[in-house]
Design a protein around this motif. Sequence first.
Motif, short mmCIF file in Angstrom:
data_model
loop_
_atom_site.label_atom_id
_atom_site.label_comp_id
_atom_site.label_asym_id
_atom_site.label_seq_id
_atom_site.Cartn_x
_atom_site.Cartn_y
_atom_site.Cartn_z
N GLY A 49 0.82 -1.20 0.00
CA GLY A 49 0.00 0.00 0.00
C GLY A 49 0.86 1.26 0.00
N ARG A 50 0.31 2.31 -0.53
CA ARG A 50 1.07 3.54 -0.67
C ARG A 50 1.07 4.34 0.63
N ILE A 51 2.17 5.04 0.87
CA ILE A 51 2.30 5.96 2.01
C ILE A 51 2.00 7.36 1.50
N LEU A 52 0.91 7.95 1.97
CA LEU A 52 0.56 9.32 1.58
C LEU A 52 1.07 10.29 2.63
N VAL A 53 1.80 11.31 2.16
CA VAL A 53 2.32 12.34 3.06
C VAL A 53 1.68 13.67 2.65
N LEU A 54 0.96 14.29 3.58
CA LEU A 54 0.25 15.53 3.27
C LEU A 54 1.08 16.74 3.68
N GLU A 55 1.25 17.67 2.74
CA GLU A 55 1.93 18.92 3.02
C GLU A 55 0.96 20.08 2.77
N PRO A 56 1.10 21.19 3.52
CA PRO A 56 0.15 22.29 3.37
C PRO A 56 0.33 23.12 2.11
N ARG A 57 1.48 22.99 1.43
CA ARG A 57 1.74 23.83 0.26
C ARG A 57 2.38 23.01 -0.85
N ARG A 58 2.15 23.46 -2.11
CA ARG A 58 2.72 22.77 -3.26
C ARG A 58 4.24 22.78 -3.23
N LEU A 59 4.80 23.93 -2.85
CA LEU A 59 6.25 24.04 -2.79
C LEU A 59 6.83 23.05 -1.80
N VAL A 80 9.70 7.56 -4.61
CA VAL A 80 9.08 8.76 -4.03
C VAL A 80 8.57 9.64 -5.15
N GLY A 81 7.31 10.04 -5.05
CA GLY A 81 6.73 10.95 -6.03
C GLY A 81 5.88 12.01 -5.34
N TYR A 82 5.29 12.87 -6.14
CA TYR A 82 4.43 13.89 -5.55
C TYR A 82 3.30 14.25 -6.50
N SER A 83 2.21 14.75 -5.93
CA SER A 83 1.06 15.21 -6.71
C SER A 83 0.55 16.51 -6.11
N THR A 84 0.44 17.51 -6.95
CA THR A 84 -0.15 18.78 -6.55
C THR A 84 -1.22 19.15 -7.58
N ARG A 85 -1.84 20.27 -7.40
CA ARG A 85 -2.87 20.69 -8.35
C ARG A 85 -2.28 20.94 -9.72
N ASP A 86 -0.99 21.36 -9.76
CA ASP A 86 -0.38 21.75 -11.03
C ASP A 86 0.40 20.63 -11.72
N GLU A 87 0.90 19.67 -10.97
CA GLU A 87 1.73 18.65 -11.59
C GLU A 87 1.68 17.35 -10.78
N ARG A 88 2.02 16.27 -11.47
CA ARG A 88 1.99 14.94 -10.83
C ARG A 88 3.17 14.13 -11.36
#
Length: 829
Positions: A49-59, A80-88
Amino acid sequence: MHLPVDDVLDEVRAALETAGRFVLQAPPGAGKTTRVPPALLSAPWRAGGRILVLEPRRLAARAAAQHMARERGEQVGQTVGYSTRDERRVSAATAIEVITEGILVRRLQRDPSLQGTAVVLFDEFHERNLAADLGLALTLDARAALRPDLRIGVMSATLAATRVADLLDDAPVITSEGRRYPVETHYRPRVVSRRVEAATVEAIRVALDETEGDVLVFLPGAGEIRRVERALGTGPGILVAPLFGALPPSEQDRALAPSPSRKVVLATDIAETSLTIEGVRVVIDSGLTREPRFDPGTAMTRLETVRISQASAEQRRGRAGRTAPGVCYRLWAERENAGLEPHRVPELAQVDLAGFALELAGWGADGPSELRFLDAPPRRAYQQAVALLRDLEAIDDERRITDHGRELLALPVHPRLAHAAVGARDRGLDQLGCEVAALLADRDVLSSPRDVSHADLTTRVRVLRGERPPRRVPLRRGALQRARRERDRLASVVGDGPRPVTEPPDVERTGEVVALAYPDRVAQQRGRRGSFLLANGRGASLPEHDVLAGEEWLVIAAAGGIGGAGEDRIHLAAPITASRLREVLAHAIETETVVAWDDDSGDVVAEERTVLGALTLERAPLADPSAREVSGAILDGIRARGLDLLPWTRDTRDLRARLDFLHRTLGDPWPDMSEEALLADLEDWLAPYLTNVRRRSDLEAVPLRDALLGLVGWERARRVDELAPTHLQVPSGARVRLDYHQGEIPVLPVRVQQAFGWTETPRVAGGRVPVMVHLLSPAQRPVQVTQDLAGFWERGYPEVRKDLRGRYPKHPWPEDPLEATPTDRAKRR
């Protein structure tokens, strides 16, 4: 490199293994963001299963993912990857995905079970963003109902750990002490009248002279950062690097990356806890931050510059001591520390809750009480949000989400803007709707200098489509690029995706789209150029030189600050015609019959009006208003202007004064004749006499005497003249009017010669009250005021005679006034 949080990783793993949840408290720099997620990769319960890490800002999300990938010797998008509103940037191999808090909420709405996710880590939870509070509440609900195996961790630098642990069903609390070098603190109080930019520039120059290492400067917003950057200029060996959320990623990376030159990073609170900037040994703290404040009274959100909390001040200060001893310059007095709030106010308590309420409806919750929140939202703001969603037809009367609401929920913008985009599509303006929503969802793409006002949103649409901005109005290129990406993203959801524009006649219909989003902010010009009244009843204004100042109708998208005449200043608006307004907002426009007092004209207005909130679109005279409606309007006018609006004569004023005297003297059942009492009982004593009144001039025919006596009743009315007579006969035979207006006791003005021989003071109110006798000279001036006539003749008259007989020789001044004949005349020749 060993980091402090490494010492508690076994506790974190054990807590997730046994309890399935934990709360980690670790100061900035302890390494929680980048060390905890990799430590869970080999956990047996993860099972792929994936580990989701929540950050308050895209940066912060992007920087954290890059750091963890770099430590593993990999590229972002592998483990390790990331997903924001602008890029994934993720792949099938991604086990750790760093996401922003809003992304989690979207995923939960699509799949409440979060299939394929093993653990959700809420990082920097102390920032108390609305999306973090909502995401945690939905995750806890999903865990309880669907995924008991889903693990949850909450991590923070400064946090009320016990409260959060209670929210997570008594989760284990783990504390990492962190590593911090001593930080020397200097206070440089700023004069209130001095701009923060000037004080900051001065502090930076002092710090560059007195200290070593890179300098991190905290300022409230991008505007202050740019002004400080311009004031500093460039110097040999010094790199000035802005850092705020709206910057392009390349410029953000430039501020975060090591530099051979000494670096001055000008940052918002984005650098407070979520990011690590290597090489920083000096912090300069303005003590200010910019936060959204929602005003339920205006239904508008304003960005306000406010003082930071004590916790934020310590976090900023701690940035100087992460790798070596450091220095912190605070631009306030040390005594002001005590006045700072202990912690940051949760966003839930001070922002517009429309999106929050829509998310709850989409989740199936009747309200916030059905979920677990650390703090409850303000009742009034939440109720207003629910009312707005009903107006947008996003929820029904039972607060259940509608199909239209589901469509709005799928769009990553405020429900107002989503409603506008969907409504524009249904009107054949799908591209324009996405453009307007994109422009209003983020920073303005144009930057107006102080001496220039250009509030026209239509201009922004043209710029978005590639036209040049107006002269002297600078373009914000980063904001423009974000708006174009957002437009395309919305178009992919709302319609068939972005299409090339060949001919833009629809741009002139921008106001229609804005009206769909903000029907309560339709505005009509009033009084003077640039001054407008909104449908919600508030006033707003533009400078007279603005291109929109002469428009008859506007729809206001953004307003705030102080404009002309103390009204809100209009920042963004679009013109609209009355005919388009009627078409777009037909459901909100009402026809009403108005029979009311108009205080401007001082008369009754009877007309039929077509209205939108507080605005009148059209009016026509009402041919035959009912007598009851006119009477009510007249009574409202009297309440507004007072009893002087009535046709008082000397006799009716005297009657009111006499009745008032009887009320004060004899009490009930004689009625109170004060202004307050009569205004309160207008319906009882005056309304029956208004049946033939149609306008103010008709009041002259109202029998005011009969109306007043009607309050007394027939039996008592017959005794008014007996108990409070209008006149008394004096010894000379004359009938003299009593004055009930001068005080508590009626006054009888009588010349001395008229009262010769009168020794008994007259009484009224059935003999209860002696009148106040004003004995007058022949010139009608009082020479004695008394309720004891006998005493006057004995003690006062001799002095009066001595003083006045020489001045008035034509009038009798006998030595014995008690034996003299009273007279109204002077002596005969």
